[in-house]
Scaffold this motif. Structure first.
Motif, PDB file in Angstrom:
ATOM      1  N   PRO A 242     -35.207  31.327  17.124  1.00  0.00           N
ATOM      2  CA  PRO A 242     -36.501  31.915  17.483  1.00  0.00           C
ATOM      3  C   PRO A 242     -36.766  33.259  16.806  1.00  0.00           C
ATOM      4  O   PRO A 242     -37.904  33.548  16.403  1.00  0.00           O
ATOM      5  CB  PRO A 242     -36.403  32.071  19.006  1.00  0.00           C
ATOM      6  CG  PRO A 242     -35.466  30.981  19.419  1.00  0.00           C
ATOM      7  CD  PRO A 242     -34.451  30.891  18.316  1.00  0.00           C
ATOM      8  N   SER A 247     -41.600  30.379  18.148  1.00  0.00           N
ATOM      9  CA  SER A 247     -41.485  29.826  19.489  1.00  0.00           C
ATOM     10  C   SER A 247     -41.057  28.360  19.480  1.00  0.00           C
ATOM     11  O   SER A 247     -41.027  27.701  18.434  1.00  0.00           O
ATOM     12  CB  SER A 247     -42.829  29.935  20.212  1.00  0.00           C
ATOM     13  OG  SER A 247     -43.768  29.057  19.599  1.00  0.00           O
ATOM     14  N   THR A 249     -42.829  26.086  20.580  1.00  0.00           N
ATOM     15  CA  THR A 249     -44.030  25.364  20.145  1.00  0.00           C
ATOM     16  C   THR A 249     -44.027  25.194  18.632  1.00  0.00           C
ATOM     17  O   THR A 249     -44.417  24.141  18.108  1.00  0.00           O
ATOM     18  CB  THR A 249     -45.292  26.109  20.596  1.00  0.00           C
ATOM     19  OG1 THR A 249     -45.291  26.228  22.024  1.00  0.00           O
ATOM     20  CG2 THR A 249     -46.548  25.369  20.156  1.00  0.00           C
ATOM     21  N   THR A 250     -43.593  26.218  17.920  1.00  0.00           N
ATOM     22  CA  THR A 250     -43.499  26.134  16.462  1.00  0.00           C
ATOM     23  C   THR A 250     -42.513  25.040  16.055  1.00  0.00           C
ATOM     24  O   THR A 250     -42.783  24.242  15.145  1.00  0.00           O
ATOM     25  CB  THR A 250     -43.058  27.475  15.874  1.00  0.00           C
ATOM     26  OG1 THR A 250     -44.016  28.479  16.226  1.00  0.00           O
ATOM     27  CG2 THR A 250     -42.934  27.402  14.367  1.00  0.00           C
ATOM     28  N   TYR A 286     -39.244  37.038  21.409  1.00  0.00           N
ATOM     29  CA  TYR A 286     -39.442  36.045  22.473  1.00  0.00           C
ATOM     30  C   TYR A 286     -39.010  36.580  23.837  1.00  0.00           C
ATOM     31  O   TYR A 286     -38.874  35.825  24.801  1.00  0.00           O
ATOM     32  CB  TYR A 286     -38.599  34.806  22.131  1.00  0.00           C
ATOM     33  CG  TYR A 286     -39.247  33.458  22.402  1.00  0.00           C
ATOM     34  CD1 TYR A 286     -40.488  33.330  23.022  1.00  0.00           C
ATOM     35  CD2 TYR A 286     -38.583  32.289  22.031  1.00  0.00           C
ATOM     36  CE1 TYR A 286     -41.047  32.093  23.260  1.00  0.00           C
ATOM     37  CE2 TYR A 286     -39.139  31.033  22.262  1.00  0.00           C
ATOM     38  CZ  TYR A 286     -40.369  30.945  22.871  1.00  0.00           C
ATOM     39  OH  TYR A 286     -40.928  29.699  23.105  1.00  0.00           O
ATOM     40  N   THR A 289     -40.594  35.883  27.300  1.00  0.00           N
ATOM     41  CA  THR A 289     -40.287  34.597  27.914  1.00  0.00           C
ATOM     42  C   THR A 289     -38.803  34.455  28.206  1.00  0.00           C
ATOM     43  O   THR A 289     -38.412  33.988  29.280  1.00  0.00           O
ATOM     44  CB  THR A 289     -40.718  33.447  26.983  1.00  0.00           C
ATOM     45  OG1 THR A 289     -42.103  33.606  26.674  1.00  0.00           O
ATOM     46  CG2 THR A 289     -40.479  32.085  27.637  1.00  0.00           C
TER      47      THR A 289
END
Length: 409
Positions: A242, A247, A249-250, A286, A289
């Motif tokens: 990361p 993320s 999602t990536t 990140y 999160t």
């Protein structure tokens, strides 16, 4: 959901583990590994296997004595010994050819010193002969690889030439992004390496490894070229950190894009890691999160696995350098994404999450009913037919599907 064979769900074989290339160095230095209760672990690989891990990765340099980095020490004798231990522990062995005397990654793919004066034609022969010789020696040592990376993070090619030549003339680098002739050169190198793999280890799966996870268009351009050139391989290997790649999602976008292309290849995350303390890179933060804490690292791992398990083509997950246990006499590096507490010697919570990628079962690839019912057709656990005559005597040691049942050789 898969069909049932001998009461087991018939799904694709999945592998989880890590790149443990430094383990012998830590052991040699007297580093103590413990379990969650604080008990000393006598055999680290047996412990890893007991905790649900079933495959390990090891890097191989051509002549690591040319590098002063203590973490660059994996010559062929070193890898033979560690590979043999992995196999004897009942795990699969992934071999990572760096084809360099030092770290090979997208920023540096330097030709080994012993090969620096070779022409392209001579390099094609050398990579074939070197790969073949290494595999022959590994087999003789009881360390036959089950998966083979022909290059490490090779999005922009490999064997660029020497670092000194590149500094004096940037055009000396054989990047694949310019000119087109560099792609032809690179693909020829890959084919020659793959040819040696098929000849010496026909049961092994060949991995092509890219780190361009944030750039799906670059990934697909790379693998489109591999398809157009008929490069022989089995697995798309990806790096995903990361801190460098973004993320989850990536990553999922990259997976969705690769799957939509229908290359017919399995996908593995051959390198990943997330910090328990400080950042390991500055490209993406990140921490909102997943804080840099033991719990943040665990939650990242759990969420990564949950996402990966939604993708049927993803068959492997390997943590990079999980065995780092904080001994400064081993290497000057301190890997903040290790899975061991440097103060206590006990695994972090994320270590125990890894087994959830494989679900703890012994699974096999989805096979058609007529194939499973044939008493003469013999398949490996990943669905490849190895015999059509029902004869098991000459099969290598392992587990197979024969006539709708599992057998162990």
């Amino acid at each position: 959901m898969g069909m049932m064979v001998c009461g087991l769900s018939v799904q694709a074989q999945k592998y989880v583990g890590g790149d443990i290339s430094m383990l012998p160095q830590y052991e040699k230095a007297g580093v103590v590994y413990k379990d969650a209760a604080g008990n000393t672990v006598s055999d680290v690989l047996t412990f890893f296997k007991q905790e649900g891990q079933n495959a390990m990765r090891v890097r191989l340099f051509v002549d690591p004595s040319k590098d002063n980095d203590k973490a660059v020490c994996q010559d062929l004798d070193y890898v033979k010994d560690l590979g043999k231990r992995i196999k004897e522990a009942g795990m699969k062995f992934m071999l990572d050819f760096h084809y360099s005397d030092t770290w090979a990654d997208p920023a540096k793919q330097w030709t080994p010193d012993a090969w620096k004066d070779l022409s392209n034609e001579q390099l094609y022969t050398k990579i074939y002969e070197y790969t073949k010789d290494c595999l022959q020696q590994l087999k003789a040592a009881g360390a036959t690889p089950d998966m083979i990376q022909t290059g490490n993070e090779i999005s922009y090619g490999m064997l660029w030439g020497t670092e000194a030549a590149a500094k004096s003339n940037q055009n000396n680098r054989c990047y694949t992004n310019s000119p087109e002739a560099n792609w032809t050169r690179f693909i020829t190198l890959l084919k020659k390496a793959g040819e040696a793999c098929r000849e010496e280890c026909p049961q092994a799966q060949i991995i092509l490894h890219s780190e361009r996870t944030p750039k799906a268009n670059v990934l697909t351009d790379f693998f489109d070229r591999m398809k157009a050139a008929a490069v022989d391989y089995d697995i798309i290997g990806l790096s995903y950190y990361p801190d460098y790649h973004g993320s989850l999602t990536t990553l999922e976008t990259a997976l969705n894009t690769l799957e939509s292309k229908q290359y017919g290849k399995e996908i593995m995350i051959v390198e990943t890691g997330y910090s328990y303390a400080w950042s390991i890179g500055n490209d993406f933060n990140y921490t909102a999160t997943y804080p840099y804490t033991e719990e943040g690292q665990r939650q990242f791992t759990a969420d990564l696995i949950a996402m990966l398990n939604k993708h049927q083509e993803v068959k492997g997950l390997f943590w990079w350098w999980p065995e780092d246990n904080g001994n400064k006499n081993v290497t000057a590096h301190w890997w903040n994404a290790a899975l061991y507490d440097h103060n206590t010697g006990k695994p972090f919570a994320a270590f125990y999450e890894l087994k959830n990628f494989v679900g703890g079962d012994t699974s096999v690839n989805t096979l058609e009913a007529d194939k499973l019912s044939s008493p003469h057709r013999i398949f490996t656990l990943d669905g490849r037919q190895v015999r059509g005559d029902g004869q098991t005597e000459s099969l290598p040691r392992g587990t197979y599907i024969v006539g709708n049942r599992k057998i162990h050789i």
